[in-house]
Design an enzyme around this catalytic site. Structure first.
Site, mmCIF file in Angstrom:
data_model
loop_
_atom_site.group_PDB
_atom_site.id
_atom_site.type_symbol
_atom_site.label_atom_id
_atom_site.label_comp_id
_atom_site.label_asym_id
_atom_site.label_seq_id
_atom_site.Cartn_x
_atom_site.Cartn_y
_atom_site.Cartn_z
ATOM 1 N N HIS A 183 0.805 -1.224 0.000
ATOM 2 C CA HIS A 183 0.000 0.000 0.000
ATOM 3 C C HIS A 183 0.837 1.274 0.000
ATOM 4 C CE1 HIS A 183 -3.856 2.170 1.052
ATOM 5 N NE2 HIS A 183 -4.302 1.175 0.287
ATOM 6 N N HIS A 283 -6.234 -2.392 -11.294
ATOM 7 C CA HIS A 283 -6.600 -2.005 -9.932
ATOM 8 C C HIS A 283 -8.045 -1.524 -9.937
ATOM 9 C CE1 HIS A 283 -6.601 0.949 -6.518
ATOM 10 N NE2 HIS A 283 -5.913 -0.013 -5.939
#
Length: 381
Positions: A183, A283
């Site tokens: 992340h 994504h």
């Protein structure tokens, strides 16, 4: 000749921005320009979009893309490219609706019949990852993604590494394939140590091992591991991806089709990736229109490998989840780890316009949480 007569935006819960384009002959196309935490900025960018595209031919999708990208003088970035993405998806949807075919057919036709998908399970807050993985298995998934760490300092002791290994092990013990997402919250002093510790557990991939503004360090990590490295949610064009392809530092490109120029630019990024033997896994922790755009691209893309799907993700709400705003939720049914190629016209999902308009009467103001360490300093979210 048909012309674009209206471009509307809708801020709907939980954190999405839908785009509706209508033509002079009454045809309608939908897209998604969601930019998590900055949706209001994208809404502002649509003032320019309307000035450029009202009155234009909706069938000239590439011309519209180039017009918005090149004639603004300032190019790229998350806000501008998210606006372009929503427009591009809506125009492809329009074209497919007009011709009565799915967008994938307009991209050359399908190269697969089913599309592998994965769901998110946590890994930080919440942290009950094994139980969450079993829930996903019961929903039909055979792969999940989890955060590799909680919020972490630039330099943390072995306990943080041990905890990451333990959490991944708990999920691997369920029999699921597991992607691990750093992340962008892990910095270089910890990244190599974490990757080395997780490698024996064979994660499916490690995502955003470092922030994308650290290409040299990412190349160092790539040279030291056999784990496939994935990156791309904070890259917004083929030019942003180019240095990572040239450096052979990533194995899986993850353009977000609501941030990286929509279906048109996603197609170009995928073709570039194929030339470097890099896979594509778009994504998409977003809404049904963004997911449908990804699935259309996946259906027609040879180097596609797996698709993120936001069903029940913690950002969503019980009354504002992936299937809330569509009238044909059955097309996104997960079976044996995959969904069928969407074969309806356009993007292949049907928007409940009345529901969208009603939800947009109370626009969301979603913001990501603020995390701080024990010393009060900001941590990457």
């Amino acid at each position: 000749m048909s012309k674009i007569v209206a471009i509307e935006t809708f801020l709907v819960p939980p954190r999405w921005l839908f785009v509706r384009i209508e033509t002079s002959d009454g045809a309608v196309g939908w897209g998604e320009a969601s930019l998590e935490g900055h949706a209001e900025a994208v809404v502002g960018a649509f003032e320019t979009v309307r000035d450029r595209l009202i009155g234009c031919d909706p069938n000239r999708i590439e011309d519209a893309w180039q017009l918005l990208y090149r004639l603004g003088f300032y190019r790229g970035g998350p806000v501008f490219m998210s606006a372009i993405s929503g427009v591009d998806q809506a125009l492809w949807d329009l074209r497919g609706q007009t011709l009565g075919v799915p967008v994938a057919d307009l991209l050359g036709g399908r190269v697969r019949d089913r599309i592998r998908v994965y769901a998110w399970i946590g890994g930080d807050r919440p942290s009950d990852v094994a139980a969450a993985a079993l829930v996903r298995r019961d929903q039909g998934f055979d792969a999940v993604k989890m955060n590799g760490t909680e919020d972490i300092d630039w330099l943390s002791g072995p306990a943080a590494v041990d905890a990451a290994v333990e959490r991944l092990g708990l999920v691997r013990d369920t029999g699921m394939d597991v992607g691990v997402d750093f992340h962008g919250r892990v910095h270089k002093p910890m990244a190599r140590r974490l990757v080395a510790a997780l490698e024996p557990l064979s994660p499916l991939f490690i995502e955003e091992v470092l922030l994308s503004e650290q290409p040299e360090a990412i190349a160092q990590v790539a040279a030291q591991t056999s784990v496939p490295l994935a990156l791309g949610e904070r890259l917004f064009s083929r030019w942003d991806f180019k240095p990572f392809f040239e450096a052979a530092s990533i194995d899986i490109a993850q353009p977000d089709l609501s941030h990286a120029g929509g279906i048109s630019e996603g197609r170009r990024i995928a073709a570039m990736a194929e030339a470097y033997d890099v896979a594509i896994a778009p994504h998409c922790p977003l809404g049904p229109l963004a997911l449908a755009a990804c699935l259309q691209l996946a259906a027609a893309t040879p180097n596609f490998v797996i698709q993120e799907m936001s069903l029940g993700i913690h950002y969503n709400q019980p009354d504002a989840d992936l299937l809330t705003y569509i009238t044909n939720p059955e097309v996104l049914t997960v079976t044996a780890g995959s969904v069928a190629v969407l074969d309806g016209p356009g993007l292949g999902v049907t928007i409940d316009e009345a529901h969208v308009r009603d939800a947009a009467r109370a626009p969301h103001r979603w913001r990501n949480p603020v995390w701080r360490g024990r010393d009060g300093s900001l941590r990457e979210w």
